[in-house]
Design an enzyme around this catalytic site. Structure first.
Site, PDB file in Angstrom:
ATOM      1  N   HIS A  36       0.838  -1.203   0.000  1.00 18.17           N
ATOM      2  CA  HIS A  36       0.000   0.000   0.000  1.00 18.17           C
ATOM      3  C   HIS A  36       0.870   1.249   0.000  1.00 18.17           C
ATOM      4  CE1 HIS A  36      -3.518  -2.585   1.518  1.00 18.17           C
ATOM      5  NE2 HIS A  36      -3.717  -2.255   0.263  1.00 18.17           N
TER       6      HIS A  36
ATOM      7  N   GLU B 166       2.216   3.035   3.066  1.00 21.36           N
ATOM      8  CA  GLU B 166       2.770   2.132   4.077  1.00 21.36           C
ATOM      9  C   GLU B 166       4.252   1.844   3.783  1.00 21.36           C
ATOM     10  OE1 GLU B 166       0.125  -1.263   4.330  1.00 21.36           O
ATOM     11  OE2 GLU B 166      -1.615   0.020   4.614  1.00 21.36           O
TER      12      GLU B 166
ATOM     13  N   HIS C  74       2.029  -4.932   6.420  1.00 23.71           N
ATOM     14  CA  HIS C  74       1.203  -3.744   6.186  1.00 23.71           C
ATOM     15  C   HIS C  74       1.286  -2.868   7.425  1.00 23.71           C
ATOM     16  CE1 HIS C  74      -1.142  -5.004   2.546  1.00 23.71           C
ATOM     17  NE2 HIS C  74      -0.648  -6.174   2.897  1.00 23.71           N
TER      18      HIS C  74
ATOM     19  N   GLU D 255       0.315  -6.327  10.646  1.00 27.43           N
ATOM     20  CA  GLU D 255      -0.036  -4.898  10.628  1.00 27.43           C
ATOM     21  C   GLU D 255       0.867  -4.179  11.620  1.00 27.43           C
ATOM     22  OE1 GLU D 255      -2.070  -3.324   8.661  1.00 27.43           O
ATOM     23  OE2 GLU D 255      -3.480  -4.829   7.894  1.00 27.43           O
TER      24      GLU D 255
HETATM   25 ZN   LIG Z   1      -1.808  -2.246   3.805  1.00 24.14          ZN
END
Ligand SMILES: [Zn+2]
Length: 367
Positions: A133, A136, A278, A337
């Site tokens: 992303h 990120e 992420h 994450e």
């Molecule tokens: Zn992400």
């Protein structure tokens, strides 16, 4: 104005260097590269309004030369700088000094390389990926620096966090792609500058605004972690149906070259398990519709213990890379994450991300 790269011009007794902004540059990166403070760059260039202002490629800035400032900036301290493909290229050269070469596994929409590295000779393959992303980029920085440190410590036969890397890498083969979405990361760091091939389209998708800090898609407005053939249709029904800053799954699964590059690579290498990095949330997702391998629950426990992050079996969503991997192979896949706050996390978040994830990533090699 004639383009001058790093040339020196004398102005009333003060030496001013001129520097031409490159792809992926930010105020803090340019300041860091030249060992000056970001504030000095702002003062010398009144067109830069604030530290997060975009610096378009090709623009010439003035760098004040100041010996007393230079001495205050440690040469190796880029902890609080952003990370673009340009920094990954710098790391690639450093990694190559230890005899480890990158391979190009595909190209982004804007024809930028997607790099993969392999270290270790073990039979068990695991696959780490990040920078999916656009906002990120911390995950790319983490994986690139993790790789660089592994290579260095392997070379000097050092232990790291209690692990003997020499021993670890005879059991495992780490495949690592730190930056899946280089075009998107450049967009978050530099905006849709004059001459950007997708400028009109990006600003239209962005409802006329010219700041892209919230952008997580690729340069065509497709979310690279929303377009995998694992419940793609179901996920698309609850998501934007046209190019969007996030969550648009594309016209069909794997329509984007970045996702296709990963798909082909994983199909070819057949890793035992995958970790996709992420931000944010400090949680680890480890399941997909109950299709994951039985070993996954035990594996995620170890990853949580190593990082202090919490385990969540499923996010009740589809069409992610990990979802596809689990559905396709019935093995184990994890979405890590990293960090807390709201994307894009501030550069200062890197210290927490590094501390918790070095241990996680090393533990991940010995699952
Ligand atoms: Zn992400």
């Amino acid at each position: 104005m004639k383009k001058v790269e790093e040339s020196k011009i004398k102005q009333v007794g003060v030496i001013i260097q001129m520097y031409t902004i490159k792809q992926g540059d930010t105020v803090s990166l340019v300041a860091y590269k030249h060992r000056i403070r970001p504030i000095d760059l702002l003062i010398a260039n009144p067109f830069i309004r604030f530290e997060q202002d975009y610096l378009p490629p090709g623009k010439i800035v003035q760098l004040p030369s100041n010996a007393s400032i230079e001495s205050e900036i440690p040469a190796a301290d880029d902890l609080f700088c952003e990370f673009s493909l340009q920094q990954l290229e710098d790391d690639r050269i450093k990694i190559e000094e230890f005899g480890v070469k990158a391979s190009v596994i595909g190209f982004s929409v804007m024809a930028q390389p997607i790099y993969a590295w392999v270290i270790g000779t073990g039979e068990k393959k695991c696959f780490y990926s990040g920078g999916w992303h656009a906002n990120e980029w911390h995950t790319s920085k983490f994986l690139s620096r993790f790789l660089l440190n592994c290579v260095k410590k392997l070379h000097s036969d050092e232990r790291w966090h209690g692990f003997s890397l020499a021993e670890l890498f005879t059991k495992v083969q780490l495949h690592i792609v730190p930056m899946v979405n280089p075009d998107g990361i450049d967009l978050v760091l530099q905006g849709a500058y004059e001459g950007h091939p997708y400028k009109q389209q990006l600003i239209k998708t962005n409802q006329g605004l010219t700041r892209f800090n919230h952008w997580s898609a690729n340069i065509r407005g497709v979310d690279l972690n929303h377009q995998w053939p694992a419940g793609w249709k179901e996920e698309a029904e609850g998501s934007p149906n046209q190019p969007w800053p996030r969550h648009f799954g594309g016209p069909y699964p794997l329509s984007e070259p970045e996702a296709m590059a990963i798909y082909q690579y994983v199909k070819k290498e057949q890793p035992e398990y995958v970790l996709a990095f992420h931000s944010q949330g400090q949680v680890i997702y480890w399941g997909y519709r109950g299709l994951e391998s039985k070993a996954s629950a035990e594996m995620v426990k170890k990853l949580c213990q190593a990082s202090s992050y919490s385990a969540i079996q499923t996010a009740d969503s589809d069409a992610g890379f990990k979802d596809w991997f689990i559905k396709e192979t019935r093995k184990s896949g994890f979405t890590i994450e990293v960090g807390t706050g709201t994307n894009p996390l501030p550069p200062q978040s890197f210290t927490e991300i590094w501390t918790n994830n070095v241990s996680l990533a090393l533990t991940g090699l010995s699952l």
